[in-house]
Design a protein around this motif. Sequence first.
Motif, PDB file in Angstrom:
ATOM      1  N   ASP A 248       0.856  -1.175   0.000  1.00  0.00           N
ATOM      2  CA  ASP A 248       0.000   0.000   0.000  1.00  0.00           C
ATOM      3  C   ASP A 248       0.899   1.233   0.000  1.00  0.00           C
ATOM      4  N   LYS A 249       0.887   1.993  -1.090  1.00  0.00           N
ATOM      5  CA  LYS A 249       1.789   3.148  -1.234  1.00  0.00           C
ATOM      6  C   LYS A 249       1.493   4.247  -0.218  1.00  0.00           C
ATOM      7  N   LYS A 250       0.300   4.242   0.377  1.00  0.00           N
ATOM      8  CA  LYS A 250      -0.019   5.240   1.405  1.00  0.00           C
ATOM      9  C   LYS A 250       0.712   4.920   2.706  1.00  0.00           C
ATOM     10  N   ILE A 251       0.983   3.655   2.948  1.00  0.00           N
ATOM     11  CA  ILE A 251       1.666   3.234   4.175  1.00  0.00           C
ATOM     12  C   ILE A 251       3.166   3.126   3.943  1.00  0.00           C
TER      13      ILE A 251
ATOM     14  N   ASP B  46       5.838   4.534   1.963  1.00  0.00           N
ATOM     15  CA  ASP B  46       6.172   5.645   1.078  1.00  0.00           C
ATOM     16  C   ASP B  46       7.669   5.954   1.014  1.00  0.00           C
TER      17      ASP B  46
ATOM     18  N   PRO C  25       6.030   3.191   8.983  1.00  0.00           N
ATOM     19  CA  PRO C  25       4.635   2.867   9.293  1.00  0.00           C
ATOM     20  C   PRO C  25       4.469   2.560  10.781  1.00  0.00           C
TER      21      PRO C  25
ATOM     22  N   GLU D  36      -0.742   0.497  11.525  1.00  0.00           N
ATOM     23  CA  GLU D  36      -0.804   0.447  10.064  1.00  0.00           C
ATOM     24  C   GLU D  36      -0.268  -0.875   9.542  1.00  0.00           C
TER      25      GLU D  36
END
Length: 122
Positions: A36-39, A41, A46, A50
Motif C-alpha cells: 500500500d503506497k499510502k503506508i 512511502d 509505518p 498500520e
Amino acid sequence: LPEPVLMKDVNITWTVGGAFTVTETAIMHGKWDVLDKKIFDCVSQPTKQELDAFFTILRDFEVMEGETAQEMEDDVSFTPVQNGVTRWHPSQLNTVAGSIPAETSFSVSLDLSDYKVGDVIA
C-alpha cells in the motif's frame, strides 16, 4: 530485477539512529505491487497499527486467492529481528576522550532468488 542469478544474495547494512538501545530492527522486503503506497512511502516509518492492518488484509486476500504459505512469504517477508546498542549508549562512550564512537550497524544477507526478472521490490 535484472538477473535472478546475480541477485541471489544481497548484503544490506543499515544503522538506527535516535536511541541508546535498539530493541528490534529488521528489513522488510517484498514486491512493490502488493504494498500500500499510502503506508509504504519510503519517507516515514509505518506505525504498528498500520502494519497490523495491512498484513491482516494482505493475508486475508492471499488466503481467499488460495496462495500457499510459500507464496505468501514471497510477497512480503521480514529478516530475523536484531538488536543492540548505539554509539550513544553509556557502554559505548568509554572510548578515547573527545572522540565519538562509530555508528552501530546491522547487516543481513537477503536471498532474492524467489523474485523473477522484472519484479520491482522494496
